[in-house]
Design a protein around this motif. Sequence first.
Motif, PDB file in Angstrom:
ATOM      1  N   ASN A 434       0.783  -1.263  -0.001  1.00 23.43           N
ATOM      2  CA  ASN A 434       0.165   0.197   0.193  1.00 23.43           C
ATOM      3  C   ASN A 434       0.812   1.108  -0.055  1.00 23.43           C
ATOM      4  OD1 ASN A 434      -2.830  -0.189  -0.251  1.00 23.43           O
ATOM      5  ND2 ASN A 434      -3.087  -0.751   1.758  1.00 23.43           N
ATOM      6  N   GLY A 435       0.239   2.351  -0.389  1.00 26.26           N
ATOM      7  CA  GLY A 435       0.725   3.690  -0.184  1.00 26.26           C
ATOM      8  C   GLY A 435       2.153   3.792  -0.820  1.00 26.26           C
ATOM      9  N   ASP A 436       3.300   4.400  -0.239  1.00 26.83           N
ATOM     10  CA  ASP A 436       4.365   4.600  -0.573  1.00 26.83           C
ATOM     11  C   ASP A 436       5.338   3.704  -0.377  1.00 26.83           C
ATOM     12  OD1 ASP A 436       4.549   5.106   2.137  1.00 26.83           O
ATOM     13  OD2 ASP A 436       5.307   7.243   2.076  1.00 26.83           O
ATOM     14  N   SER A 437       4.935   2.576  -0.065  1.00 26.60           N
ATOM     15  CA  SER A 437       5.866   1.359   0.267  1.00 26.60           C
ATOM     16  C   SER A 437       6.515   0.861  -1.219  1.00 26.60           C
ATOM     17  CB  SER A 437       5.152   0.247   0.706  1.00 26.60           C
ATOM     18  OG  SER A 437       4.651   0.467   1.993  1.00 26.60           O
ATOM     19  N   LYS A 438       7.415   0.242  -1.302  1.00 25.28           N
ATOM     20  CA  LYS A 438       8.165  -0.019  -2.582  1.00 25.28           C
ATOM     21  C   LYS A 438       8.570  -1.614  -2.636  1.00 25.28           C
ATOM     22  CE  LYS A 438       9.833   4.570  -2.349  1.00 25.28           C
ATOM     23  NZ  LYS A 438      11.222   5.500  -2.046  1.00 25.28           N
ATOM     24  N   THR A 439       8.301  -1.731  -3.891  1.00 26.31           N
ATOM     25  CA  THR A 439       8.786  -3.569  -4.059  1.00 26.31           C
ATOM     26  C   THR A 439       9.671  -3.940  -5.074  1.00 26.31           C
ATOM     27  OG1 THR A 439       6.302  -3.690  -3.172  1.00 26.31           O
ATOM     28  CG2 THR A 439       7.159  -5.507  -4.482  1.00 26.31           C
ATOM     29  N   ARG A 466       4.002  -5.231 -12.873  1.00 25.60           N
ATOM     30  CA  ARG A 466       4.740  -4.364 -13.405  1.00 25.60           C
ATOM     31  C   ARG A 466       3.572  -3.159 -13.624  1.00 25.60           C
ATOM     32  NH1 ARG A 466       7.072  -2.656 -18.410  1.00 25.60           N
ATOM     33  NH2 ARG A 466       8.855  -1.571 -17.897  1.00 25.60           N
ATOM     34  N   SER A 467       2.575  -3.254 -14.030  1.00 21.57           N
ATOM     35  CA  SER A 467       1.561  -2.141 -14.398  1.00 21.57           C
ATOM     36  C   SER A 467       0.941  -1.474 -13.267  1.00 21.57           C
ATOM     37  CB  SER A 467       0.534  -3.048 -15.463  1.00 21.57           C
ATOM     38  OG  SER A 467      -0.356  -3.654 -14.742  1.00 21.57           O
ATOM     39  N   VAL A 468       0.928  -2.289 -11.942  1.00 21.49           N
ATOM     40  CA  VAL A 468       0.585  -1.500 -10.811  1.00 21.49           C
ATOM     41  C   VAL A 468       1.531  -0.496 -10.249  1.00 21.49           C
ATOM     42  CG1 VAL A 468      -0.207  -2.114  -8.378  1.00 21.49           C
ATOM     43  CG2 VAL A 468      -0.472  -3.554 -10.076  1.00 21.49           C
ATOM     44  N   GLU A 469       0.848   0.865  -9.935  1.00 19.33           N
ATOM     45  CA  GLU A 469       1.594   1.910  -9.459  1.00 19.33           C
ATOM     46  C   GLU A 469       0.973   2.286  -8.342  1.00 19.33           C
ATOM     47  OE1 GLU A 469       1.962   4.930 -12.034  1.00 19.33           O
ATOM     48  OE2 GLU A 469       2.808   3.800 -13.772  1.00 19.33           O
ATOM     49  N   LEU A 470       1.812   2.456  -7.226  1.00 20.44           N
ATOM     50  CA  LEU A 470       1.314   2.873  -5.889  1.00 20.44           C
ATOM     51  C   LEU A 470       1.856   4.323  -5.837  1.00 20.44           C
ATOM     52  CD1 LEU A 470       2.046   0.054  -3.587  1.00 20.44           C
ATOM     53  CD2 LEU A 470       0.114   0.554  -4.627  1.00 20.44           C
ATOM     54  N   ASP A 492      -1.005   6.331   0.846  1.00 24.13           N
ATOM     55  CA  ASP A 492      -1.783   7.198  -0.262  1.00 24.13           C
ATOM     56  C   ASP A 492      -2.713   6.314  -0.792  1.00 24.13           C
ATOM     57  OD1 ASP A 492      -0.947   9.387   1.081  1.00 24.13           O
ATOM     58  OD2 ASP A 492       0.465   9.885  -0.344  1.00 24.13           O
ATOM     59  N   SER A 493      -3.360   7.152  -1.713  1.00 25.02           N
ATOM     60  CA  SER A 493      -4.146   6.544  -2.948  1.00 25.02           C
ATOM     61  C   SER A 493      -3.498   5.817  -3.729  1.00 25.02           C
ATOM     62  CB  SER A 493      -4.944   7.565  -3.558  1.00 25.02           C
ATOM     63  OG  SER A 493      -4.045   8.539  -4.176  1.00 25.02           O
ATOM     64  N   ILE A 494      -4.018   4.736  -4.457  1.00 29.03           N
ATOM     65  CA  ILE A 494      -3.279   3.903  -5.187  1.00 29.03           C
ATOM     66  C   ILE A 494      -3.646   4.195  -6.725  1.00 29.03           C
ATOM     67  CG2 ILE A 494      -3.117   1.437  -5.790  1.00 29.03           C
ATOM     68  CD1 ILE A 494      -3.881   0.769  -2.878  1.00 29.03           C
ATOM     69  N   GLU A 495      -2.645   4.473  -7.429  1.00 32.01           N
ATOM     70  CA  GLU A 495      -3.065   4.868  -8.932  1.00 32.01           C
ATOM     71  C   GLU A 495      -2.757   3.652  -9.809  1.00 32.01           C
ATOM     72  OE1 GLU A 495      -1.266   7.932 -12.330  1.00 32.01           O
ATOM     73  OE2 GLU A 495      -0.732   8.128 -10.014  1.00 32.01           O
ATOM     74  N   LEU A 496      -3.720   3.176 -10.491  1.00 32.28           N
ATOM     75  CA  LEU A 496      -3.438   1.931 -11.277  1.00 32.28           C
ATOM     76  C   LEU A 496      -4.110   2.449 -12.684  1.00 32.28           C
ATOM     77  CD1 LEU A 496      -4.847   0.720  -8.378  1.00 32.28           C
ATOM     78  CD2 LEU A 496      -3.130  -0.834  -9.305  1.00 32.28           C
ATOM     79  N   ASP A 497      -3.524   2.067 -13.825  1.00 36.12           N
ATOM     80  CA  ASP A 497      -3.721   2.421 -15.175  1.00 36.12           C
ATOM     81  C   ASP A 497      -4.310   1.138 -15.836  1.00 36.12           C
ATOM     82  OD1 ASP A 497      -2.802   4.781 -14.410  1.00 36.12           O
ATOM     83  OD2 ASP A 497      -0.792   4.387 -15.364  1.00 36.12           O
ATOM     84  N   SER A 498      -3.569   0.046 -15.570  1.00 37.44           N
ATOM     85  CA  SER A 498      -3.916  -1.382 -16.290  1.00 37.44           C
ATOM     86  C   SER A 498      -5.309  -1.748 -16.289  1.00 37.44           C
ATOM     87  CB  SER A 498      -3.136  -2.354 -15.943  1.00 37.44           C
ATOM     88  OG  SER A 498      -1.734  -1.887 -16.007  1.00 37.44           O
ATOM     89  N   PRO A 499      -5.972  -2.425 -17.219  1.00 39.69           N
ATOM     90  CA  PRO A 499      -7.307  -3.010 -17.027  1.00 39.69           C
ATOM     91  C   PRO A 499      -7.205  -4.115 -16.123  1.00 39.69           C
ATOM     92  CG  PRO A 499      -6.208  -3.735 -19.139  1.00 39.69           C
ATOM     93  CD  PRO A 499      -5.415  -2.598 -18.629  1.00 39.69           C
ATOM     94  N   PRO A 500      -8.437  -4.574 -15.386  1.00 35.68           N
ATOM     95  CA  PRO A 500      -8.605  -5.669 -14.504  1.00 35.68           C
ATOM     96  C   PRO A 500      -7.953  -6.977 -15.278  1.00 35.68           C
ATOM     97  CG  PRO A 500     -10.697  -4.840 -15.162  1.00 35.68           C
ATOM     98  CD  PRO A 500      -9.637  -4.108 -15.589  1.00 35.68           C
ATOM     99  N   VAL A 501      -7.392  -7.726 -14.454  1.00 43.01           N
ATOM    100  CA  VAL A 501      -7.164  -9.160 -15.066  1.00 43.01           C
ATOM    101  C   VAL A 501      -7.710 -10.181 -14.040  1.00 43.01           C
ATOM    102  CG1 VAL A 501      -5.114  -8.340 -16.370  1.00 43.01           C
ATOM    103  CG2 VAL A 501      -4.980  -9.152 -14.003  1.00 43.01           C
ATOM    104  N   THR A 502      -7.588 -11.451 -14.564  1.00 38.07           N
ATOM    105  CA  THR A 502      -8.189 -12.413 -13.611  1.00 38.07           C
ATOM    106  C   THR A 502      -7.002 -12.904 -12.578  1.00 38.07           C
ATOM    107  OG1 THR A 502      -7.245 -14.134 -15.346  1.00 38.07           O
ATOM    108  CG2 THR A 502      -9.597 -13.462 -15.273  1.00 38.07           C
ATOM    109  N   PRO A 503      -7.378 -13.310 -11.471  1.00 44.95           N
ATOM    110  CA  PRO A 503      -6.332 -13.570 -10.453  1.00 44.95           C
ATOM    111  C   PRO A 503      -5.370 -15.044 -10.973  1.00 44.95           C
ATOM    112  CG  PRO A 503      -8.469 -13.530  -9.276  1.00 44.95           C
ATOM    113  CD  PRO A 503      -8.739 -13.627 -10.766  1.00 44.95           C
ATOM    114  N   ALA A 504      -4.171 -14.516 -10.638  1.00 49.48           N
ATOM    115  CA  ALA A 504      -3.263 -15.566 -10.944  1.00 49.48           C
ATOM    116  C   ALA A 504      -2.303 -16.088  -9.848  1.00 49.48           C
ATOM    117  CB  ALA A 504      -2.144 -15.128 -12.034  1.00 49.48           C
TER     118      ALA A 504
END
Length: 545
Positions: A434-439, A466-470, A492-504
């Motif tokens: 979440n938030g400003d954590s980094k992975t 890789r398409s997920v952005e926090l 903070d709020s989570i900003e994501l651009d990619s379309p949803p995908v099925t769980p893997a």
Amino acid sequence: MSSDLPLSLPPPDPGVRGRDGRAQGQLEVEMQNLEEEKNRVIKEAFIRAESEMKAVHENLAGVRMNLLSLQPALRTLTCDYNSLKRQVQDFPFMLDKAITEAKQEICQVISDVSSTNQELLRKYKREMNLRKKCHNELVRLKGNIRVFCRVRPVSQEEQDSAADAKTMLSFDSDDDAVLYLANKGKMMTFELDKVFPPQATQQEVFQEVQSLVTSCIDGFNVCIFAYGQTGSGKTYTMEGIPDNPGINQRALRLLFSEVTEKAPDWDYKISVSMVEIYNETLRNLLGDNPSDKLDIKMNPDGSGQLYVPGLSEFTVQSPEDINRVFELGHMNRATACTNLNEHSSRSHALLIITVSGFNSATGNRTQGKLNLVDLAGSERIGKSGAEGSRLREAQCINKSLSALGDVINALRGKHSHVPFRNSRLTYLLQDSLNGDSKTLMMVQVSPLPGNMSESVCSLKFAQRVRSVELSASSSSSRRHENSSTSSSPTHDSIELDSPPVTPAPLPLSRASSAGSTLSSTSRTPSSSRRRSQSQLSTGRLKLTA
């Protein structure tokens, strides 16, 4: 009667008269000689006395000249004496005046130094915040969630088996972030942040990771995942071998090195915990009884952070202390044999390193966390050949990895509810997702044709991760500027651009600094575990919780 008789003398003898005359003459001669001798001696004495008198007069004249020449010097000495006498009389007043002036000068210098120090301190704070801002901006530009891929080399045993030794992967010579995979007669292209070919060294891999370590020291939550099917090289990348260590050992060495370089301005405390998630049950790998089940609860201090009651925490001071923690934790991990690997880990292991810092110069406090996650093998149940209890383990593993996929799906889709609680793995790592954590997610793949289906699943999931952005958080600035209390990174709020995908069934992690993961190890008898516990307690480690 005799008086009456006339006195009659005999007549003088002429011979006698002659002798008397001669005697008289001799006496007169001697008297003359004596007189002359007397005169000569008197004359010599006079001459000598006159000479001596002359010398005395000359000496006296010299003395008089000396006296005349000494008179000015005497007057000068007299003046100097009188001056020194006056100075001695005035010395107490002069001393008091000198001390007063010195005090004034010292106070002025202290004031100037204090002003200069305040200015330098202000510049230091500004530069420190600027460095953190630039570093975080660099990480943000690269992507809060970075995804690396490492292709393991073909082993000698696999090369001897000609039927299955041909690699199905190829690399782009102009772009080290692209990987090509030949599957079912079709060439697939995967674009990640970095792709390491089989010949890549441990040092080359770590060079891409080490820039994240400082984020942990600066107070961010950092996480590194090693993901892939069993036998894809996760353990080698993360732990390596004694002569060629992996990310975990190199990252810890860098962490301790950075902490040492920041002393004495910064005082850091590094504590370590180790948790295993086995069949969706939390176990304390550093506790006296690893079979005890743990639970995840909300911290009662009102911070909103999660914690695990009863979880052992050790303070460490060197990489050697970490090694002893690893040894005990590895002994307590659950491992078993599958068709894919004779020594396959059947659990997720989390090494949690907390770095708390205090700057005595600025009063700033920071607290960061480095999560080093060694995930269980991600292969599908049918391929692993698991049966009985191994089948249940595989189902739990796939459930937790699938829950991780659900979390990624929710983050990418900007869902109002992110299902962190669907598994112990995602719930425990909620503050790192979440938030400003980094992975950093290290995806391990095998180049062999027999593993292509698993490699495709891993790489597809890696692209979605890789398409997920926090989004970057301003809370980080507030955290470092807080000089009285420590605070962990806020979300903070989570900003994501990619379309949803099925769980893997694949894992994700959030981190801003480098870390390491634990590799699968054999389950050891309780006697070995007790022996390791004894070594841990007699070392330099101090139990803090």
